[in-house]
Design an enzyme around this catalytic site. Structure first.
Site, PDB file in Angstrom:
ATOM      1  N   HIS A  60       1.068  -1.080   0.140  1.00 42.47           N
ATOM      2  CA  HIS A  60       0.000  -0.033   0.201  1.00 42.47           C
ATOM      3  C   HIS A  60       1.059   1.159  -0.032  1.00 42.47           C
ATOM      4  O   HIS A  60       2.007   1.202   0.625  1.00 42.47           O
ATOM      5  CB  HIS A  60      -0.604   0.045   1.200  1.00 42.47           C
ATOM      6  CG  HIS A  60      -1.789   1.107   1.438  1.00 42.47           C
ATOM      7  ND1 HIS A  60      -1.653   2.325   1.865  1.00 42.47           N
ATOM      8  CD2 HIS A  60      -3.044   0.884   1.184  1.00 42.47           C
ATOM      9  CE1 HIS A  60      -2.829   2.981   1.858  1.00 42.47           C
ATOM     10  NE2 HIS A  60      -3.703   2.254   1.528  1.00 42.47           N
TER      11      HIS A  60
ATOM     12  N   LYS B 208     -10.211  -0.900  10.479  1.00 37.07           N
ATOM     13  CA  LYS B 208     -10.277  -2.089   9.321  1.00 37.07           C
ATOM     14  C   LYS B 208     -10.873  -3.458  10.252  1.00 37.07           C
ATOM     15  O   LYS B 208     -10.711  -4.107   9.524  1.00 37.07           O
ATOM     16  CB  LYS B 208      -8.817  -2.213   8.368  1.00 37.07           C
ATOM     17  CG  LYS B 208      -8.902  -1.156   7.828  1.00 37.07           C
ATOM     18  CD  LYS B 208      -7.566  -1.137   6.973  1.00 37.07           C
ATOM     19  CE  LYS B 208      -7.312  -0.093   5.919  1.00 37.07           C
ATOM     20  NZ  LYS B 208      -8.138   0.307   5.019  1.00 37.07           N
TER      21      LYS B 208
ATOM     22  N   CYS C 182      -4.697   2.426  -3.559  1.00 37.72           N
ATOM     23  CA  CYS C 182      -3.673   3.058  -2.959  1.00 37.72           C
ATOM     24  C   CYS C 182      -2.483   1.859  -3.265  1.00 37.72           C
ATOM     25  O   CYS C 182      -1.569   1.700  -2.241  1.00 37.72           O
ATOM     26  CB  CYS C 182      -3.850   3.279  -1.642  1.00 37.72           C
ATOM     27  SG  CYS C 182      -4.920   4.744  -1.214  1.00 37.72           S
TER      28      CYS C 182
ATOM     29  N   ASP D  45       3.244  -4.590   7.749  1.00 41.54           N
ATOM     30  CA  ASP D  45       1.981  -3.813   7.776  1.00 41.54           C
ATOM     31  C   ASP D  45       0.747  -4.755   7.940  1.00 41.54           C
ATOM     32  O   ASP D  45       0.391  -5.513   6.962  1.00 41.54           O
ATOM     33  CB  ASP D  45       1.941  -2.909   6.335  1.00 41.54           C
ATOM     34  CG  ASP D  45       0.523  -2.572   6.123  1.00 41.54           C
ATOM     35  OD1 ASP D  45      -0.389  -2.562   6.812  1.00 41.54           O
ATOM     36  OD2 ASP D  45       0.453  -1.808   4.851  1.00 41.54           O
TER      37      ASP D  45
ATOM     38  N   GLN E 169      -4.338  -5.697   6.736  1.00 43.90           N
ATOM     39  CA  GLN E 169      -5.478  -6.134   6.139  1.00 43.90           C
ATOM     40  C   GLN E 169      -5.395  -7.797   6.703  1.00 43.90           C
ATOM     41  O   GLN E 169      -6.283  -8.450   6.337  1.00 43.90           O
ATOM     42  CB  GLN E 169      -5.024  -6.280   4.580  1.00 43.90           C
ATOM     43  CG  GLN E 169      -5.312  -5.203   3.978  1.00 43.90           C
ATOM     44  CD  GLN E 169      -6.795  -4.334   4.105  1.00 43.90           C
ATOM     45  OE1 GLN E 169      -7.878  -5.382   4.233  1.00 43.90           O
ATOM     46  NE2 GLN E 169      -7.056  -3.423   3.777  1.00 43.90           N
TER      47      GLN E 169
END
Ligand code: PMP
Length: 420
Positions: free
Chosen positions: A137, A240, A378, A214, A217
């Site tokens: 991202h 999220k 993104c 990261d 997700q």
């Protein structure tokens, strides 16, 4: 659907679980848009919120509001306790060793920027290298690019195969004595790939290189254990994972956090201040300058309690089955191409339709009450890698159903008819 509870401790756990019962926890799922029942398939952008979180946010402003950490009055002490309890809950959620390793930030983006501007600025020098992957991202690209620009360092990128999996042989070659950090997504927001993190981390550690993950997700779809992963930093956003916007977590090993300079200067991050010198506060407060996002943090605590009450084995299996079902159904549509076909995937189904622009698809689906995301998500380098200007992305949460997938398929057939 079988009327089986999904709550932990119930005598029998079966799949499929009682998704209708779970859906009742999310008030927005009962609403309509454009005269049609809402079918929300934009969960990778942000998830919907359970009633318990909404209630906690409202309760905070109605009955608990005060500034925290510094007050001696009742409300301030109550707020401080509620706020700090959430740190414990977040620590337990990702199974960190110590609450001091949990830093409250705005979200994943700020977590990564924090590491880039503190760890990065103090450890990266001219000629050094940062390794990221080709599926990141923008928030796990741009902060490193900015750092590299400032320090005259180099950004190295792990390439992907056509399925959207990282090429680990190439990765191995990118790890050199000048590599200062590896920063990689746990799950790709554009492709849905679940990366083999343990291997990625072990390979970096074998050469003494720390790893930032990261996790934006990943946390909504699977149980994350930062100790088992042995990652050095793990970043994620509450919004999220069924929590409020404006709050997120940076987990960092205390051995790293201790040595890193502060991020921003201001109140709360200090022990003492004179015009000559400031003594910085201990972890985690050294990284939390100013009045924090108290209300959303406390509301996030309600989400974490809610998530902890669910049976994640059943839930992960349900989501996996749903994604498999959706992939099978969509693949049968003529001219539809799935972008991202990795063996391990979670939550995300990106696709294109021959000769129809993704924005047109999104607009027609919207008329059917179906919310999907269209664009580059993104992750422009991913679009370049697969030579597409954009994709349509349906992204799933545990409250989505096969009936909703069927409606998506009907909607796509409508799109095809309109453009026939
Ligand atoms: N990383 C990934 C993989 C994401 O999907 C997102 C959000 N789309 C982010 C980082 C940034 O998260 P936030 O906007 O909440 O900071």
């Amino acid at each position: 659907m079988l009327a089986q509870p999904l709550m932990k401790g119930s005598p029998v756990q079966v799949s499929p679980f009682d998704v209708e019962r779970l859906r009742r926890d999310f008030p927005i799922l009962r609403t309509s848009v454009r005269g049609k029942p809402l079918i929300y398939l934009d969960n990778a952008a942000t998830t919907q919120k359970p009633q318990v979180m909404i209630d906690a946010l409202r309760r905070y402003y109605e009955a608990q509001n005060a500034n925290i950490h510094r007050g001696v009055h009742y409300l301030s002490e109550l707020g401080t306790k509620l706020y700090e309890d959430v740190r414990q809950k977040a620590k337990d959620f990702v199974r960190a060793d110590d609450w001091r390793e949990v830093i409250f930030v705005k979200g994943t983006t700020e977590a990564i920027n924090l590491v880039a501007s503190t760890y990065g600025r103090s450890r990266v020098n001219e000629g050094d290298e940062i390794v990221i992957s080709g599926m990141e991202h923008h928030s796990n690209i741009v902060p490193w690019q900015m750092l590299c620009g400032e320090k005259n360092a180099k950004l190295r990128v792990i390439p992907l195969n056509d399925a959207g999996e990282l090429l680990l042989d190439e990765y191995e070659r990118l790890l050199t004595p000048t590599t200062r950090l590896v920063a990689v997504a746990h799950v790709s927001n554009a492709l849905g790939t679940v990366n083999p993190l343990r291997q990625i981390i072990a390979m970096a550690h074998a050469k003494g290189i720390p790893v930032l993950v990261d996790g934006a997700q990943a946390v909504p779809h699977m149980k994350v254990d930062v100790r088992e992963l042995d990652c050095d930093f793990y970043a994620f956003s509450a919004h999220k994972m069924y929590g409020p916007t404006g709050i997120g977590i940076l987990y960092g090993k205390s051995s790293f956090l201790q040595d890193m300079p502060p991020y921003q200067g201001g109140g709360d991050m200090i022990k003492s201040v004179t015009f000559e010198k400031t003594l910085f506060n201990d972890l985690p407060y050294k990284f939390e300058a100013g009045t924090p996002n108290i209300a959303d943090t406390i509301a996030f605590g309600a989400t974490l309690d809610y998530l902890q009450s669910l049976d994640w084995t059943t839930l992960t299996q349900y989501e996996h089955d749903l994604l498999t079902y959706a992939t099978e159904q969509l693949t049968e549509i003529r001219g539809l191409k799935v972008i991202g076909t990795a063996r391990e995937k979670a939550g995300v189904l990106s696709f294109t339709l021959e000769n129809i622009h993704p924005h047109d698809i999104g607009t027609i689906l919207d008329q059917e009450g179906i919310a999907v995301r269209t664009g580059h998500h993104c992750a422009q380098p991913v679009m370049i890698r697969y030579d597409v200007p954009a994709t349509v992305r349906a992204s799933f949460a545990f409250y989505n159903t096969r009936e909703e997938v069927d409606a998506l398929v009907r909607g796509i057939h409508k799109v095809v008819e309109v453009f026939a």
